[in-house]
Scaffold this motif. Structure first.
Motif, PDB file in Angstrom:
ATOM      1  N   UNK A 149       3.842  -2.337  -4.450  1.00 34.58           N
ATOM      2  CA  UNK A 149       2.701  -2.411  -3.537  1.00 34.58           C
ATOM      3  C   UNK A 149       1.431  -2.807  -4.251  1.00 34.58           C
ATOM      4  N   UNK A 150       0.485  -3.411  -3.501  1.00 38.76           N
ATOM      5  CA  UNK A 150      -0.825  -3.724  -4.068  1.00 38.76           C
ATOM      6  C   UNK A 150      -1.830  -3.697  -2.932  1.00 38.76           C
ATOM      7  N   UNK A 151      -3.096  -3.660  -3.284  1.00 34.62           N
ATOM      8  CA  UNK A 151      -4.117  -3.535  -2.246  1.00 34.62           C
ATOM      9  C   UNK A 151      -5.295  -4.429  -2.569  1.00 34.62           C
ATOM     10  N   UNK A 152      -5.868  -5.055  -1.563  1.00 33.72           N
ATOM     11  CA  UNK A 152      -7.054  -5.884  -1.757  1.00 33.72           C
ATOM     12  C   UNK A 152      -7.939  -5.745  -0.538  1.00 33.72           C
TER      13      UNK A 152
ATOM     14  N   UNK B 218      -6.480  -4.048   2.485  1.00 39.61           N
ATOM     15  CA  UNK B 218      -5.217  -4.537   3.057  1.00 39.61           C
ATOM     16  C   UNK B 218      -4.111  -4.317   2.051  1.00 39.61           C
ATOM     17  N   UNK B 219      -3.010  -3.731   2.531  1.00 38.23           N
ATOM     18  CA  UNK B 219      -1.919  -3.343   1.635  1.00 38.23           C
ATOM     19  C   UNK B 219      -0.803  -4.371   1.721  1.00 38.23           C
ATOM     20  N   UNK B 220      -0.294  -4.762   0.561  1.00 35.00           N
ATOM     21  CA  UNK B 220       0.753  -5.777   0.528  1.00 35.00           C
ATOM     22  C   UNK B 220       1.866  -5.287  -0.379  1.00 35.00           C
TER      23      UNK B 220
ATOM     24  N   UNK C 277      -5.181   4.128   4.613  1.00 33.52           N
ATOM     25  CA  UNK C 277      -4.694   3.791   3.298  1.00 33.52           C
ATOM     26  C   UNK C 277      -3.613   4.749   2.842  1.00 33.52           C
ATOM     27  N   UNK C 278      -3.789   6.048   3.108  1.00 35.18           N
ATOM     28  CA  UNK C 278      -2.798   6.997   2.595  1.00 35.18           C
ATOM     29  C   UNK C 278      -1.491   6.844   3.355  1.00 35.18           C
ATOM     30  N   UNK C 279      -1.578   6.569   4.684  1.00 32.22           N
ATOM     31  CA  UNK C 279      -0.328   6.376   5.436  1.00 32.22           C
ATOM     32  C   UNK C 279       0.417   5.158   4.903  1.00 32.22           C
ATOM     33  N   UNK C 280      -0.350   4.078   4.654  1.00 33.89           N
ATOM     34  CA  UNK C 280       0.293   2.868   4.147  1.00 33.89           C
ATOM     35  C   UNK C 280       0.801   3.071   2.735  1.00 33.89           C
ATOM     36  N   UNK C 281       0.045   3.818   1.920  1.00 35.73           N
ATOM     37  CA  UNK C 281       0.516   4.056   0.554  1.00 35.73           C
ATOM     38  C   UNK C 281       1.833   4.820   0.597  1.00 35.73           C
ATOM     39  N   UNK C 282       1.930   5.770   1.541  1.00 34.96           N
ATOM     40  CA  UNK C 282       3.185   6.531   1.632  1.00 34.96           C
ATOM     41  C   UNK C 282       4.343   5.601   1.997  1.00 34.96           C
ATOM     42  N   UNK C 283       4.066   4.663   2.917  1.00 36.56           N
ATOM     43  CA  UNK C 283       5.136   3.751   3.338  1.00 36.56           C
ATOM     44  C   UNK C 283       5.534   2.839   2.186  1.00 36.56           C
TER      45      UNK C 283
ATOM     46  N   UNK D 146      10.911  -1.382  10.949  1.00 34.50           N
ATOM     47  CA  UNK D 146      10.912  -1.272  12.403  1.00 34.50           C
ATOM     48  C   UNK D 146      11.455   0.070  12.863  1.00 34.50           C
ATOM     49  N   UNK D 147      12.571   0.510  12.253  1.00 34.86           N
ATOM     50  CA  UNK D 147      13.222   1.704  12.794  1.00 34.86           C
ATOM     51  C   UNK D 147      12.643   2.981  12.242  1.00 34.86           C
ATOM     52  N   UNK D 148      12.357   2.982  10.910  1.00 33.93           N
ATOM     53  CA  UNK D 148      11.934   4.252  10.319  1.00 33.93           C
ATOM     54  C   UNK D 148      10.423   4.439  10.406  1.00 33.93           C
ATOM     55  N   UNK D 149       9.657   3.352  10.208  1.00 36.13           N
ATOM     56  CA  UNK D 149       8.214   3.530  10.115  1.00 36.13           C
ATOM     57  C   UNK D 149       7.473   3.084  11.355  1.00 36.13           C
ATOM     58  N   UNK D 150       8.161   2.526  12.344  1.00 36.01           N
ATOM     59  CA  UNK D 150       7.511   2.232  13.613  1.00 36.01           C
ATOM     60  C   UNK D 150       6.688   0.967  13.668  1.00 36.01           C
ATOM     61  N   UNK D 151       6.947  -0.010  12.793  1.00 33.89           N
ATOM     62  CA  UNK D 151       6.215  -1.280  12.877  1.00 33.89           C
ATOM     63  C   UNK D 151       6.925  -2.136  13.908  1.00 33.89           C
ATOM     64  N   UNK D 152       6.357  -2.198  15.122  1.00 33.73           N
ATOM     65  CA  UNK D 152       7.124  -2.822  16.185  1.00 33.73           C
ATOM     66  C   UNK D 152       6.751  -4.254  16.500  1.00 33.73           C
ATOM     67  N   UNK D 153       5.812  -4.851  15.780  1.00 35.54           N
ATOM     68  CA  UNK D 153       5.518  -6.261  16.081  1.00 35.54           C
ATOM     69  C   UNK D 153       5.417  -7.074  14.800  1.00 35.54           C
ATOM     70  N   UNK D 154       6.035  -8.249  14.828  1.00 38.02           N
ATOM     71  CA  UNK D 154       5.856  -9.192  13.728  1.00 38.02           C
ATOM     72  C   UNK D 154       4.660 -10.051  14.097  1.00 38.02           C
ATOM     73  N   UNK D 155       3.552  -9.868  13.367  1.00 37.34           N
ATOM     74  CA  UNK D 155       2.335 -10.580  13.749  1.00 37.34           C
ATOM     75  C   UNK D 155       2.334 -12.015  13.251  1.00 37.34           C
ATOM     76  N   UNK D 156       2.791 -12.234  12.016  1.00 37.47           N
ATOM     77  CA  UNK D 156       2.723 -13.592  11.473  1.00 37.47           C
ATOM     78  C   UNK D 156       3.802 -13.757  10.421  1.00 37.47           C
ATOM     79  N   UNK D 157       4.222 -14.990  10.217  1.00 39.71           N
ATOM     80  CA  UNK D 157       5.219 -15.286   9.194  1.00 39.71           C
ATOM     81  C   UNK D 157       4.909 -16.671   8.663  1.00 39.71           C
ATOM     82  N   UNK D 158       4.583 -16.736   7.379  1.00 36.58           N
ATOM     83  CA  UNK D 158       4.270 -18.037   6.827  1.00 36.58           C
ATOM     84  C   UNK D 158       4.638 -18.055   5.360  1.00 36.58           C
TER      85      UNK D 158
END
Lengths: 177, 160, 410
Positions: free
Chosen positions: A27-30, A33-35, A9-15, A51-63
């Motif tokens: 940001x919000x959380x439920x 899960x952080x959104x 949670x803290x890593x995601x909150x920082x992002x 992708x470049x700064x925070x290292x999220x290298x996969x797009x899991x879903x898009x809807x």
């Protein structure tokens, strides 16, 4: 296994805080899960930063989700990103207004967004700008309308039971031979 | 009766032309591979050793419509696929039969919506409907045997 | 059916094929929706230079069922029936994903016994799915006897499922809060007989295939995918693990009690068709390990949650308790309500990451249920993998990615 809920949670909150400062994301959380809510003009920038700064290298879903009859926003495009080395997941939501909204394509950053965005066009009518190949993907080419919108009918047909057998038999198309 | 009782032990069998032709047709009816969805897995399961369909003459499933005489529509038919189904049915040479396997092919099944044809008999004429979601391999074999009974009852007048 | 007058001319699709096709140097061949080797109704438009594939354009949608829109029209409990039929070889896995999403959305607990039985059935379903994959994949490569052997073993698993739930394939056995009913007596014995017997059959299949020179010729160095390509294209599941990336959701984000079991993730680095075959064979062995551990540990207790706001009471209580009658009435007429929020729950299906994005709106029906299906995403990489290979290799590559068209088209 992996990060504990508190660390994650803290890593995601920082992002999300970083995204909020650079791109105005909220940001919000439920249930753990952080959104983050991002404006449609900044989505390509946000994706590239993730992708470049925070290292999220996969797009899991898009809807997308349709909130008709509410018009502002009418749609939310939902992006799910995954950071495999650090085991993090983040969701981005993009609010879109109006009946024929436009959205920028992220197929240049994540190649697998290609078919996901074609599905958004097919099912919801979200026009994707700069998409290499925007055609219908699941419905036939000549189909009119965008089925997953809330004002598109389900297409429920009356079931043929014994009490209404004859009247439905007259309307039902049957092959000649 | 009659002639057969006199000629029987000479190794001669008398029958009518109808019965002979119908016996030939049911003996080795080749199905065309038309598995669409979940029912196709049960169709493959009925082809597999546990519920062997080759006992009924259906050893091979021909992929080409020109070489098959039975079309088992196994699975849900979407609106995009419907013209393809009709074209394949037209490509099959007569005599041809259609088994509609499963609930989705018979009546639209669980799905009553914009994307599924509510019953394959809107597109092709069906001879036997097999119910189930998906029907057990034994149910499919029962459907095939019902079709054999139906074919054995066909008359010369209907062929021409 | 609503159709509009649209003229699709070749001009609009020109960007898909190379210039050589327009000039007539290469042949455009349609590998149509009805084809024995496409594992379902997949249409491929192939651009061929002799026998070599220059480009391959998949055309999907021939099995589109409108499941997502149909789910929006039903209550949470009734919509589960729709979910079996998405990926029809992994029916219990789909049920699991949906139930986990509903339980997360409404914050419902699941008892230990239900979690253990869910794991047993999910792993048995994984073995069944891999057996069908093996049978059909090598059938395309002309090894026909393995098809019959694997379907024979699969029947044993379907017998176990029928014993517990009454249905062979579309069971809807997992419900929000636990299971529909407890497993019958004789279940444990049946599962143990099966898992003790299967390893020698798996050894048979490996003996027929793993060192077979024809099989090796047809699968080594075909359809090579690197780990970075896999991650960029969003590939998950055995194809990614065969390219060197050790990523399995059962270890990374465990659900339903998977963290208690001890199993390994098979990983290789070659990334070709043979590597994917090897990874799936090893996964079957690991699944047997998990089932054995879960069966040994099977805790006693209730099989479904007791939270009467979401789970209907057993019929025996209806004669004695007024609250039970009220709960029963509310749940069966209107259904339970979920908060106005959304969750995304990923699970590991035999094909990859199966994710459910479930959004509630405060009412009894799901507002939006999006299924991130692995076959839809994994199929996108087919044109990249098949460039420069022969048509016969294309058939092997399609089989190795392991797509199920119900999963792709929803």
């Amino acid at each position: 296994m992996g990060l504990t809920k508190l660390q994650m949670n803290s890593a995601l909150q920082a992002i999300t805080q970083d995204l909020g400062q650079t791109l105005g994301a909220k940001g919000s959380e439920f249930r753990g899960q952080v959104s983050a809510l991002v404006a449609p003009e900044r989505i390509v920038e946000a994706t590239r930063a993730l992708r470049d700064k925070h290292g999220f290298n996969m797009l899991a879903a898009l809807s997308a989700v349709d909130y008709w009859p509410q018009r502002e926003p009418r749609f939310h495009a939902v992006y799910e990103f995954k950071n495999i080395p650090q085991k993090l997941r983040l969701e981005l939501r993009v609010p879109l207004n109006g009946d024929e909204p436009e959205l920028d394509s992220i197929a240049g950053i994540f190649p697998n967004a290609n078919w996901h965005e074609r599905e958004l066009w097919d099912m919801f009518g979200l026009h994707i700008k700069n998409h290499p190949d925007l055609r219908r993907i699941l419905m036939p080419e000549e189909w009119a309308g965008h089925p997953l919108r809330k004002d598109y009918p389900l297409g429920y047909e009356e079931v043929q039971f014994t009490f209404n057998f004859e009247e439905i038999e007259q309307r039902k198309p049957r092959p000649k031979e | 009766m009659g002639v057969e009782s006199k000629l029987g032990n000479l190794g001669i069998v008398t029958t009518s032309l109808e019965k002979l032709v119908n016996w030939g047709r049911t003996g080795a009816m080749w199905p065309m591979l038309f598995g669409l969805a979940c029912c196709a897995i049960e169709m493959m399961g009925s082809q597999a050793p546990d519920y062997d369909m080759s006992r009924f003459g259906m050893e091979l499933m021909r992929a080409s419509p020109r070489q098959s005489d039975l079309m088992i529509v196994a699975g849900r038919l979407s609106r995009k696929m419907a013209p393809v189904l009709r074209r394949l049915y037209d490509q099959m040479p007569a005599p041809k039969w259609v088994i509609s396997m499963g609930d989705c092919a018979s009546c639209g099944g669980v799905y009553n919506n914009y994307a599924i044809v509510q019953g394959v008999d809107e597109i092709v004429p069906v001879d036997v409907y097999v119910a189930g979601c998906p029907p057990r391999p034994e149910a499919l074999i029962h459907g095939v045997m019902t079709l054999h009974e139906k074919v054995k009852g066909e008359k010369i007048r209907e062929w021409a | 059916m609503t159709l509009q007058q649209v003229e699709i001319t070749t001009e609009e699709l020109r960007h898909l094929v190379s210039n050589r096709a327009i000039e007539g140097e290469t042949v455009l061949l349609n590998m149509g929706p009805q084809h024995p080797s496409t594992h379902g109704v997949l249409r491929l438009l192939l651009e061929l230079d002799g026998e070599t594939v220059v480009n391959c354009i998949p055309d999907i949608g021939y099995l589109h069922t409108g499941i997502e829109k149909n789910i929006e029209a039903k209550t949470y409990e009734k919509a589960e029936v729709m979910t079996d039929r998405l990926d029809y070889l992994n029916t219990m896995g789909n049920n699991l994903a949906y139930c986990l999403a509903v339980e997360k959305l409404v914050d419902l607990d699941v008892p230990e016994r239900a979690q253990a039985i869910r794991v047993i059935f999910t792993e048995l379903q994984r073995i069944a799915s891999h057996l069908v994959w093996l049978g059909t994949h090598v059938l395309d490569l002309a090894a026909m006897s393995v098809f019959f052997y694997t379907f024979n073993q699969r029947e044993r698993i379907l017998d176990i499922m029928e014993m517990a739930s009454g249905q062979r394939m579309m069971t809807t056995y997992f419900r929000p809060g636990g299971l529909w009913r407890d497993v019958p007596t004789g279940f444990e014995e049946a599962v143990r007989t099966f898992i003790d017997d299967l390893p020698r059959h798996l050894a048979d299949y490996e003996g027929l295939l793993s060192k077979n020179p024809i099989f090796l010729d047809r699968t080594k160095k075909i359809g090579v995918m690197s780990g970075e390509q896999g991650i960029a294209w969003g590939i998950t599941g055995p194809p990614l693990r065969a390219s060197g990336v050790k990523y399995d959701l059962r270890k990374e984000e465990p659900y339903s009690g998977y963290e208690q079991y001890d199993f390994e993730i098979p990983v290789v680095t070659e990334g070709d068709v043979y590597a994917r075959y090897w990874v799936r064979m090893q996964e079957m062995h690991q699944s047997l390990r998990i089932v054995r551990q879960a069966l040994d540990k099977l805790p006693k207790g209730p099989f479904r949650s007791n939270n009467r706001k979401f789970v209907p009471p057993p019929r025996a209580e209806l004669g004695t308790s007024m609250e039970a009658v009220i709960h029963h009435f509310k749940l069966w007429t209107e259904g339970f309500s979920a908060p106005k929020a959304s969750v995304y729950v990923p699970v590991e299906s035999p094909r990859g990451e199966l994710g459910v994005l479930l959004e509630g709106d405060g009412g009894p029906k799901p507002y939006r249920c999006y299924w991130r299906t692995p076959s839809f995403v994994n199929l996108q990489i087919l044109p990249l993998l098949s460039k420069g290979h022969f048509v016969a290799d294309l058939v092997a590559i399609i089989g190795s990615i392991d797509i199920v068209l119900g999963d792709t088209d929803r």
